[in-house]
Design a protein around this motif. Sequence first.
Motif, PDB file in Angstrom:
ATOM      1  N   ALA A 201       0.816  -1.220   0.000  1.00 23.94           N
ATOM      2  CA  ALA A 201       0.000   0.000   0.000  1.00 23.94           C
ATOM      3  C   ALA A 201       0.849   1.269   0.000  1.00 23.94           C
ATOM      4  O   ALA A 201       0.346   2.360  -0.300  1.00 23.94           O
ATOM      5  CB  ALA A 201      -0.930  -0.002   1.211  1.00 23.94           C
ATOM      6  N   ALA A 202       2.137   1.144   0.315  1.00 23.71           N
ATOM      7  CA  ALA A 202       3.022   2.314   0.361  1.00 23.71           C
ATOM      8  C   ALA A 202       3.584   2.681  -1.006  1.00 23.71           C
ATOM      9  O   ALA A 202       4.466   3.531  -1.096  1.00 23.71           O
ATOM     10  CB  ALA A 202       4.172   2.049   1.330  1.00 23.71           C
ATOM     11  N   VAL A 203       3.066   2.056  -2.061  1.00 18.67           N
ATOM     12  CA  VAL A 203       3.594   2.307  -3.398  1.00 18.67           C
ATOM     13  C   VAL A 203       3.388   3.751  -3.834  1.00 18.67           C
ATOM     14  O   VAL A 203       4.173   4.299  -4.609  1.00 18.67           O
ATOM     15  CB  VAL A 203       2.943   1.339  -4.423  1.00 18.67           C
ATOM     16  N   LEU A 204       2.339   4.402  -3.327  1.00 23.60           N
ATOM     17  CA  LEU A 204       2.058   5.797  -3.654  1.00 23.60           C
ATOM     18  C   LEU A 204       1.791   6.584  -2.375  1.00 23.60           C
ATOM     19  O   LEU A 204       1.221   6.055  -1.419  1.00 23.60           O
ATOM     20  CB  LEU A 204       0.844   5.914  -4.581  1.00 23.60           C
ATOM     21  N   ARG A 205       2.198   7.835  -2.364  1.00 26.13           N
ATOM     22  CA  ARG A 205       1.888   8.747  -1.266  1.00 26.13           C
ATOM     23  C   ARG A 205       1.972  10.172  -1.803  1.00 26.13           C
ATOM     24  O   ARG A 205       2.455  10.401  -2.918  1.00 26.13           O
ATOM     25  CB  ARG A 205       2.839   8.559  -0.093  1.00 26.13           C
ATOM     26  N   VAL A 206       1.493  11.112  -1.033  1.00 28.17           N
ATOM     27  CA  VAL A 206       1.567  12.514  -1.444  1.00 28.17           C
ATOM     28  C   VAL A 206       3.026  12.970  -1.383  1.00 28.17           C
ATOM     29  O   VAL A 206       3.669  12.866  -0.329  1.00 28.17           O
ATOM     30  CB  VAL A 206       0.702  13.401  -0.523  1.00 28.17           C
ATOM     31  N   PRO A 207       3.582  13.464  -2.483  1.00 26.55           N
ATOM     32  CA  PRO A 207       4.992  13.875  -2.484  1.00 26.55           C
ATOM     33  C   PRO A 207       5.199  15.199  -1.764  1.00 26.55           C
ATOM     34  O   PRO A 207       4.284  16.023  -1.658  1.00 26.55           O
ATOM     35  CB  PRO A 207       5.317  14.015  -3.980  1.00 26.55           C
ATOM     36  N   THR A 208       6.406  15.398  -1.263  1.00 23.54           N
ATOM     37  CA  THR A 208       6.780  16.694  -0.693  1.00 23.54           C
ATOM     38  C   THR A 208       6.974  17.690  -1.836  1.00 23.54           C
ATOM     39  O   THR A 208       6.934  17.320  -3.019  1.00 23.54           O
ATOM     40  CB  THR A 208       8.075  16.570   0.109  1.00 23.54           C
ATOM     41  N   GLY A 209       7.226  18.936  -1.490  1.00 23.50           N
ATOM     42  CA  GLY A 209       7.433  19.944  -2.526  1.00 23.50           C
ATOM     43  C   GLY A 209       8.618  19.625  -3.422  1.00 23.50           C
ATOM     44  O   GLY A 209       8.539  19.731  -4.649  1.00 23.50           O
ATOM     45  N   GLY A 210       9.732  19.213  -2.796  1.00 24.97           N
ATOM     46  CA  GLY A 210      10.917  18.858  -3.569  1.00 24.97           C
ATOM     47  C   GLY A 210      10.696  17.638  -4.436  1.00 24.97           C
ATOM     48  O   GLY A 210      11.141  17.593  -5.593  1.00 24.97           O
ATOM     49  N   GLU A 211       9.988  16.645  -3.891  1.00 20.35           N
ATOM     50  CA  GLU A 211       9.689  15.439  -4.662  1.00 20.35           C
ATOM     51  C   GLU A 211       8.766  15.752  -5.830  1.00 20.35           C
ATOM     52  O   GLU A 211       8.932  15.212  -6.932  1.00 20.35           O
ATOM     53  CB  GLU A 211       9.061  14.382  -3.755  1.00 20.35           C
ATOM     54  N   LEU A 212       7.802  16.630  -5.605  1.00 20.99           N
ATOM     55  CA  LEU A 212       6.881  17.013  -6.670  1.00 20.99           C
ATOM     56  C   LEU A 212       7.622  17.688  -7.815  1.00 20.99           C
ATOM     57  O   LEU A 212       7.368  17.398  -8.994  1.00 20.99           O
ATOM     58  CB  LEU A 212       5.805  17.948  -6.117  1.00 20.99           C
ATOM     59  N   ALA A 213       8.564  18.569  -7.472  1.00 20.57           N
ATOM     60  CA  ALA A 213       9.359  19.239  -8.502  1.00 20.57           C
ATOM     61  C   ALA A 213      10.216  18.231  -9.264  1.00 20.57           C
ATOM     62  O   ALA A 213      10.328  18.297 -10.503  1.00 20.57           O
ATOM     63  CB  ALA A 213      10.243  20.309  -7.866  1.00 20.57           C
ATOM     64  N   GLY A 214      10.811  17.284  -8.532  1.00 20.41           N
ATOM     65  CA  GLY A 214      11.639  16.272  -9.183  1.00 20.41           C
ATOM     66  C   GLY A 214      10.828  15.380 -10.097  1.00 20.41           C
ATOM     67  O   GLY A 214      11.240  15.083 -11.227  1.00 20.41           O
ATOM     68  N   LEU A 215       9.658  14.936  -9.635  1.00 29.72           N
ATOM     69  CA  LEU A 215       8.796  14.081 -10.453  1.00 29.72           C
ATOM     70  C   LEU A 215       8.304  14.830 -11.685  1.00 29.72           C
ATOM     71  O   LEU A 215       8.174  14.252 -12.777  1.00 29.72           O
ATOM     72  CB  LEU A 215       7.610  13.590  -9.621  1.00 29.72           C
ATOM     73  N   ALA A 216       8.014  16.132 -11.525  1.00 22.94           N
ATOM     74  CA  ALA A 216       7.575  16.934 -12.663  1.00 22.94           C
ATOM     75  C   ALA A 216       8.681  17.029 -13.716  1.00 22.94           C
ATOM     76  O   ALA A 216       8.420  16.905 -14.926  1.00 22.94           O
ATOM     77  CB  ALA A 216       7.169  18.327 -12.194  1.00 22.94           C
TER      78      ALA A 216
END
Length: 313
Positions: A201-216
């Motif tokens: 179930a831990a495969v997805l979670r809300v990303p932090t700001g830095g993680e969101l920028a990296g994923l983008a």
Amino acid sequence: MNTSQKRGTFGAGSAMFLVGTLAAVSATVSGYPVFGGQAVRYAVAALILLAVARFAGGPARRPSVRDWVLLAALAATGLVAFNVCVVAATEHTGPATIGTVIGTVPIVLALVGPLLEGRRPAPGIVVAACVVAAGAALANGLGGGSARGLLLSLGALAGEVCFSLLAVPLLPRLGPLRVSAYSAALAAPMLLAAGLVADGAAVLRVPTGGELAGLAYLSVVVTTVAFLLWYDAIGRLGADRAGLFGGLVPVSAVVTTAALGIDRPGAAEVAGAALVAAGAVLGLRARVAPREPALPEPVTCEAAPIGIARGSA
């Protein structure tokens, strides 16, 4: 070199340089579940590419059953299996070994790519590919590790080769935009399934700001833009010539880490970059054997057999 070849050269070099920035940017998402992050990356890229394809207009051919089989194989090997092997390999060997093994992609494409396109491998390009691979290995730092790590690295190599070779028969029919979109769309649920097995179930979670920028960045630049440039380059240069630019990945990684102040390139990295550049120039100047004349096919109503002909990130 004509305009199309110049565009292909620029595209292949740019694509592999962008892929090389993944190493430094991945540090920003190192705490995010690996397979979940990859699934998000490809899902976002697929949505962007499909939207662009919709608004781009022009004639659009629907993929045939054979096309879907090849697209599924491309996604499963070039995107999913590649990522799985890389992640697993890091548990048994260092990044240098993985990068060195994957750095031999130009040699495989120089040998196999022309055969799948109906022509003989060009000796000049094969030699150039060996120079590029040597430069990539030097830039990576060679490395060492266990036998299991080496085997997993070879699995990643096979996935990287399939990423290019399996696209060869698809590009003339679907074009680089739709090949990129469909393969990314197919890879996302496959990676999500792999993540459910690995992380539950831990495969997805809300990303932090830095993680969101990296994923983008990974979704838009390393996947959407790089995929389009790479597949367009293969259509213009052929898999063998385009494959020479695969050696730019470790060079780009070194440049990016230096630009971000993470590390300074040493003498080996600089020498490796020089070898990669020399090999690419040598290969682009090499003569390519003409395509073998196709034999006339008998008229038949049966579907053509599925064949693998050319196939991260």
